[in-house]
Design a protein around this motif. Sequence first.
Motif, PDB file in Angstrom:
ATOM      1  N   PHE A   1       0.970  -1.323   0.543  1.00 32.02           N
ATOM      2  CA  PHE A   1      -0.076  -0.109   0.445  1.00 32.02           C
ATOM      3  C   PHE A   1       0.986   1.243  -0.152  1.00 32.02           C
ATOM      4  O   PHE A   1       0.020   1.726  -0.739  1.00 32.02           O
ATOM      5  CB  PHE A   1      -1.102   0.189   1.324  1.00 32.02           C
ATOM      6  N   HIS A   2       2.201   1.549   0.777  1.00 28.04           N
ATOM      7  CA  HIS A   2       2.617   2.721   1.111  1.00 28.04           C
ATOM      8  C   HIS A   2       2.335   3.569   1.236  1.00 28.04           C
ATOM      9  O   HIS A   2       2.197   4.967   0.970  1.00 28.04           O
ATOM     10  CB  HIS A   2       3.830   2.353  -0.545  1.00 28.04           C
ATOM     11  N   LEU A   3       0.913   4.392   1.749  1.00 25.33           N
ATOM     12  CA  LEU A   3       0.329   4.725   2.748  1.00 25.33           C
ATOM     13  C   LEU A   3       0.817   5.682   3.829  1.00 25.33           C
ATOM     14  O   LEU A   3       1.914   4.643   4.697  1.00 25.33           O
ATOM     15  CB  LEU A   3      -0.936   4.543   2.448  1.00 25.33           C
ATOM     16  N   LEU A   4       1.114   6.739   3.569  1.00 27.06           N
ATOM     17  CA  LEU A   4       1.729   7.474   4.823  1.00 27.06           C
ATOM     18  C   LEU A   4       0.726   7.560   5.928  1.00 27.06           C
ATOM     19  O   LEU A   4       0.235   7.886   6.462  1.00 27.06           O
ATOM     20  CB  LEU A   4       2.035   8.529   4.455  1.00 27.06           C
ATOM     21  N   PRO A   5       2.291   6.408   6.988  1.00 27.33           N
ATOM     22  CA  PRO A   5       1.654   6.848   8.447  1.00 27.33           C
ATOM     23  C   PRO A   5       0.317   7.251   9.446  1.00 27.33           C
ATOM     24  O   PRO A   5      -0.579   6.540   9.941  1.00 27.33           O
ATOM     25  CB  PRO A   5       2.529   5.120   9.131  1.00 27.33           C
ATOM     26  N   GLU A   6       0.729   8.632   8.806  1.00 25.07           N
ATOM     27  CA  GLU A   6       0.640   9.519   9.625  1.00 25.07           C
ATOM     28  C   GLU A   6      -0.666  10.433   9.296  1.00 25.07           C
ATOM     29  O   GLU A   6      -0.800  11.152   9.657  1.00 25.07           O
ATOM     30  CB  GLU A   6       2.352  10.400  10.947  1.00 25.07           C
ATOM     31  N   LEU A   7      -0.354  10.006   7.967  1.00 25.25           N
ATOM     32  CA  LEU A   7      -2.034  10.995   7.410  1.00 25.25           C
ATOM     33  C   LEU A   7      -2.626  10.203   7.731  1.00 25.25           C
ATOM     34  O   LEU A   7      -3.356   8.319   6.923  1.00 25.25           O
ATOM     35  CB  LEU A   7      -1.475  11.657   5.904  1.00 25.25           C
ATOM     36  N   THR A   8      -3.716  10.817   7.531  1.00 29.67           N
ATOM     37  CA  THR A   8      -5.480   9.956   7.038  1.00 29.67           C
ATOM     38  C   THR A   8      -5.245   9.134   5.443  1.00 29.67           C
ATOM     39  O   THR A   8      -4.863   9.955   4.900  1.00 29.67           O
ATOM     40  CB  THR A   8      -6.353  10.541   7.412  1.00 29.67           C
ATOM     41  N   GLY A   9      -6.456   8.590   5.292  1.00 25.72           N
ATOM     42  CA  GLY A   9      -6.131   8.266   4.755  1.00 25.72           C
ATOM     43  C   GLY A   9      -6.920   9.049   3.176  1.00 25.72           C
ATOM     44  O   GLY A   9      -6.334   9.164   1.876  1.00 25.72           O
ATOM     45  N   GLU A  10      -7.833   9.981   3.480  1.00 21.81           N
ATOM     46  CA  GLU A  10      -8.478  10.727   3.053  1.00 21.81           C
ATOM     47  C   GLU A  10      -6.955  12.023   2.918  1.00 21.81           C
ATOM     48  O   GLU A  10      -6.601  12.207   1.574  1.00 21.81           O
ATOM     49  CB  GLU A  10      -9.163  11.949   3.198  1.00 21.81           C
TER      50      GLU A  10
ATOM     51  N   GLY B   1     -11.169   9.815   7.497  1.00 20.86           N
ATOM     52  CA  GLY B   1     -10.133  10.017   8.809  1.00 20.86           C
ATOM     53  C   GLY B   1      -9.638   9.201   9.879  1.00 20.86           C
ATOM     54  O   GLY B   1      -8.953   9.657  10.403  1.00 20.86           O
ATOM     55  N   SER B   2      -9.693   8.070   8.719  1.00 23.62           N
ATOM     56  CA  SER B   2      -9.542   6.933   9.697  1.00 23.62           C
ATOM     57  C   SER B   2      -7.451   7.272   9.292  1.00 23.62           C
ATOM     58  O   SER B   2      -7.116   6.885   8.562  1.00 23.62           O
ATOM     59  CB  SER B   2     -10.023   5.738   9.892  1.00 23.62           C
ATOM     60  N   LEU B   3      -6.374   6.507  10.223  1.00 25.56           N
ATOM     61  CA  LEU B   3      -4.776   6.424   9.903  1.00 25.56           C
ATOM     62  C   LEU B   3      -4.931   4.757   9.717  1.00 25.56           C
ATOM     63  O   LEU B   3      -5.848   4.095   9.372  1.00 25.56           O
ATOM     64  CB  LEU B   3      -4.258   6.822  10.975  1.00 25.56           C
TER      65      LEU B   3
END
Length: 222
Positions: A94-103, A137-139
């Motif tokens: 996935f490589h989402l930034l962990p400190e940012l919400t999904g949005e 709004g979830s991490l």
Amino acid sequence: MAVVRAEGLVKTFGEGRAARRVLDGASLSVAAGEVVAVVGRSGTGKSTLLHLIGGLDRPEAGSIVVDGVQVTGAGERALSRLRRRRVGFVFQFFHLLPELTGEANVLLAGRVRHARPDAAARGQELIDRLGLRAVAGSLPSQLSGGEQQRFAIARALVNDPAVLLADEPTGNLDVHAGAEVLQLLRAGADEGRAVVMVTHEASAASIADRVLRLERGRLVDA
Ligand SMILES: Nc1ncnc2c1ncn2[C@@H]1O[C@H](COP(=O)(O)OP(=O)(O)O)[C@@H](O)[C@H]1O
Ligand SMILES: [Mg+2]
């Protein structure tokens, strides 16, 4: 008309006796609206191939044209613009930034230099369309794997790229979440994109128009 045209790609890692030619004349052409699945054993160079197409790495020989842009020979600025405007990447983890919400992960991709002017509106629309509004709004740590991958797909689509490159996008998901992700990639192609998906799963290949096997550095019909 081919959106992705790669011809005669050569890529070697290591030097001297440790040198390993991972790609050795690999060629691939993908039309708008088409999903091409690339299969092959681990370590055969599938991720390397996607990195070259997406301008994350450079081949020693061969040529790549993406959405009319010559990738091979392009300077760093042109490659950066290509990656942001014409290519969307989806990864296994996935490589989402962990400190940012999904949005926020989705919207950030629409705020970088070279992003599309309408990226923020597209991002909100994608969050709705991909069924992510309730968890926007979830991490990442609070999301299921399937939700994280859907946010990653929304992020990949926010700048309306001509090409989607997906590297084992279902490799870390259960069957149900994996099937949803495959349908989203299929829909991405049906909207007129070229999709190249690396996978080692037969189910993933089921949404593909063509399946190619990476073998001894070249792509052959599977
Ligand atoms: N940045 C790199 N430096 C050195 N070797 C690499 C690098 N990237 C990939 N390789 C090597 O190239 C081969 C193909 O890797 P990869 O493209 O990741 O294969 P696949 O995705 O098919 O499993 C592997 O032997 C890997 O160790
Ligand atoms: Mg890989």
